[in-house]
Design a protein around this motif. Structure first.
Motif, PDB file in Angstrom:
ATOM      1  N   MET A   1       0.827  -1.136   0.082  1.00  9.72           N
ATOM      2  CA  MET A   1       0.034   0.010   0.090  1.00  9.72           C
ATOM      3  C   MET A   1       0.777   1.100  -0.013  1.00  9.72           C
ATOM      4  N   LYS A   2       1.541   1.210  -0.952  1.00  3.46           N
ATOM      5  CA  LYS A   2       2.554   2.568  -1.130  1.00  3.46           C
ATOM      6  C   LYS A   2       2.019   3.651  -1.117  1.00  3.46           C
ATOM      7  N   ASN A   3       0.743   3.792  -1.599  1.00  2.00           N
ATOM      8  CA  ASN A   3      -0.060   5.074  -1.870  1.00  2.00           C
ATOM      9  C   ASN A   3      -0.385   5.496  -0.560  1.00  2.00           C
ATOM     10  N   LEU A   4      -0.783   4.916   0.486  1.00  4.44           N
ATOM     11  CA  LEU A   4      -0.973   5.253   2.142  1.00  4.44           C
ATOM     12  C   LEU A   4       0.204   5.866   2.607  1.00  4.44           C
ATOM     13  N   LYS A   5       1.462   5.614   2.468  1.00  7.69           N
ATOM     14  CA  LYS A   5       2.403   6.100   3.074  1.00  7.69           C
ATOM     15  C   LYS A   5       2.803   7.414   2.117  1.00  7.69           C
ATOM     16  N   ARG A   6       2.644   7.303   0.807  1.00  6.87           N
ATOM     17  CA  ARG A   6       2.694   8.597  -0.199  1.00  6.87           C
ATOM     18  C   ARG A   6       1.700   9.784   0.219  1.00  6.87           C
ATOM     19  N   ILE A   7       0.702   9.565   0.483  1.00  8.12           N
ATOM     20  CA  ILE A   7      -0.347  10.552   0.757  1.00  8.12           C
ATOM     21  C   ILE A   7      -0.250  11.073   2.171  1.00  8.12           C
ATOM     22  N   ARG A   8       0.333  10.152   3.132  1.00  9.71           N
ATOM     23  CA  ARG A   8       0.666  10.782   4.531  1.00  9.71           C
ATOM     24  C   ARG A   8       1.788  11.615   4.422  1.00  9.71           C
ATOM     25  N   ASN A   9       2.903  11.342   3.585  1.00 14.99           N
ATOM     26  CA  ASN A   9       4.127  12.107   3.530  1.00 14.99           C
ATOM     27  C   ASN A   9       3.694  13.636   2.634  1.00 14.99           C
ATOM     28  N   ALA A  10       2.819  13.270   1.826  1.00 17.08           N
ATOM     29  CA  ALA A  10       2.591  14.499   1.052  1.00 17.08           C
ATOM     30  C   ALA A  10       1.519  15.578   1.757  1.00 17.08           C
ATOM     31  N   HIS A  43     -11.187   0.578   8.965  1.00 17.71           N
ATOM     32  CA  HIS A  43      -9.909   1.389   8.791  1.00 17.71           C
ATOM     33  C   HIS A  43      -9.790   2.114   7.554  1.00 17.71           C
ATOM     34  N   LEU A  44     -10.115   1.337   6.353  1.00 16.77           N
ATOM     35  CA  LEU A  44      -9.696   1.832   5.072  1.00 16.77           C
ATOM     36  C   LEU A  44     -10.840   3.148   4.787  1.00 16.77           C
ATOM     37  N   GLU A  52      -8.953  12.313   2.679  1.00 15.90           N
ATOM     38  CA  GLU A  52      -9.855  13.013   1.622  1.00 15.90           C
ATOM     39  C   GLU A  52      -9.445  12.269   0.309  1.00 15.90           C
ATOM     40  N   THR A  53      -9.356  11.040   0.074  1.00 17.55           N
ATOM     41  CA  THR A  53      -8.894  10.344  -0.975  1.00 17.55           C
ATOM     42  C   THR A  53      -9.999   8.887  -1.215  1.00 17.55           C
ATOM     43  N   SER A  54      -9.697   8.223  -2.125  1.00 18.37           N
ATOM     44  CA  SER A  54     -10.658   7.027  -2.408  1.00 18.37           C
ATOM     45  C   SER A  54      -9.857   5.869  -1.693  1.00 18.37           C
ATOM     46  N   VAL A  55     -10.619   4.877  -1.559  1.00 15.99           N
ATOM     47  CA  VAL A  55     -10.128   3.525  -1.036  1.00 15.99           C
ATOM     48  C   VAL A  55      -9.280   2.819  -2.200  1.00 15.99           C
ATOM     49  N   ASP A  56      -9.646   3.184  -3.175  1.00 15.77           N
ATOM     50  CA  ASP A  56      -8.948   2.488  -4.567  1.00 15.77           C
ATOM     51  C   ASP A  56      -7.516   3.107  -4.512  1.00 15.77           C
ATOM     52  N   TYR A  57      -7.431   4.338  -4.169  1.00 15.33           N
ATOM     53  CA  TYR A  57      -6.242   4.988  -4.175  1.00 15.33           C
ATOM     54  C   TYR A  57      -5.353   4.384  -3.114  1.00 15.33           C
ATOM     55  N   LEU A  58      -5.794   4.220  -1.793  1.00 15.17           N
ATOM     56  CA  LEU A  58      -5.181   3.778  -0.708  1.00 15.17           C
ATOM     57  C   LEU A  58      -4.650   2.359  -0.883  1.00 15.17           C
ATOM     58  N   LEU A  59      -5.561   1.457  -1.735  1.00 12.00           N
ATOM     59  CA  LEU A  59      -5.283   0.193  -2.253  1.00 12.00           C
ATOM     60  C   LEU A  59      -4.399   0.220  -3.269  1.00 12.00           C
ATOM     61  N   ASP A  60      -3.896   1.251  -3.845  1.00  9.48           N
ATOM     62  CA  ASP A  60      -3.033   1.125  -5.040  1.00  9.48           C
ATOM     63  C   ASP A  60      -3.791   0.540  -6.382  1.00  9.48           C
ATOM     64  N   LEU A  61      -5.045   0.824  -6.219  1.00 10.02           N
ATOM     65  CA  LEU A  61      -5.703   0.359  -7.564  1.00 10.02           C
ATOM     66  C   LEU A  61      -5.765   1.386  -8.682  1.00 10.02           C
ATOM     67  N   GLU A  64      -4.639   7.891  -8.956  1.00  7.96           N
ATOM     68  CA  GLU A  64      -5.484   9.414  -8.764  1.00  7.96           C
ATOM     69  C   GLU A  64      -5.774   9.628  -7.503  1.00  7.96           C
ATOM     70  N   PRO A  65      -5.067  10.487  -6.717  1.00  2.75           N
ATOM     71  CA  PRO A  65      -5.680  10.579  -5.131  1.00  2.75           C
ATOM     72  C   PRO A  65      -6.919  11.513  -5.150  1.00  2.75           C
ATOM     73  N   THR A  66      -7.399  12.049  -6.174  1.00  2.00           N
ATOM     74  CA  THR A  66      -8.527  12.680  -5.867  1.00  2.00           C
ATOM     75  C   THR A  66      -9.779  11.675  -5.680  1.00  2.00           C
ATOM     76  N   PRO A  67     -10.510  11.933  -4.612  1.00  5.26           N
ATOM     77  CA  PRO A  67     -11.606  11.213  -4.355  1.00  5.26           C
ATOM     78  C   PRO A  67     -12.705  11.279  -5.322  1.00  5.26           C
ATOM     79  N   TYR A  68     -13.516  10.054  -5.516  1.00  3.69           N
ATOM     80  CA  TYR A  68     -14.544   9.999  -6.490  1.00  3.69           C
ATOM     81  C   TYR A  68     -15.640  11.229  -5.821  1.00  3.69           C
ATOM     82  N   PRO A  69     -16.378  11.541  -7.082  1.00  5.13           N
ATOM     83  CA  PRO A  69     -17.570  12.634  -6.537  1.00  5.13           C
ATOM     84  C   PRO A  69     -18.758  12.232  -6.002  1.00  5.13           C
TER      85      PRO A  69
END
Length: 71
Positions: A1-10, A43-44, A52-61, A64-69
């Motif tokens: 789940m590399k995006n989870l760490k990426r978004i936290r650091n960002a 937790h997801l 403020e992102t999507s579960v898909d982003y957190l799961l590296d699917l 795109e970090p922008t959440p769904y509308p």
């Protein structure tokens, strides 16, 4: 789940800040970020709302970090 760490650091947050805000065990959060453990659905959802992102982003699917509308 590399995006989870990426978004936290960002967002300039520490694991401790996230852990306190979401009441998630720090060890579990660390394992989520390294991919050693998969977060529960609860937790997801908490993490996606917090960042403020999507579960898909957190799961590296998606990359795109922008959440769904909203519906």
């Amino acid at each position: 789940m590399k995006n989870l760490k990426r978004i936290r650091n960002a967002q300039g947050k520490t694991q401790l800040q996230v852990q306190i805000a979401l009441k998630i065990d720090q060890t579990a959060l660390s394992k989520y970020e390294t991919g050693d453990r998969v977060p529960s659905v609860d937790h997801l959802l908490k993490l996606a709302k917090y960042y403020e992102t999507s579960v898909d982003y957190l799961l590296d699917l998606t990359d795109e970090p922008t959440p769904y509308p909203p519906k």
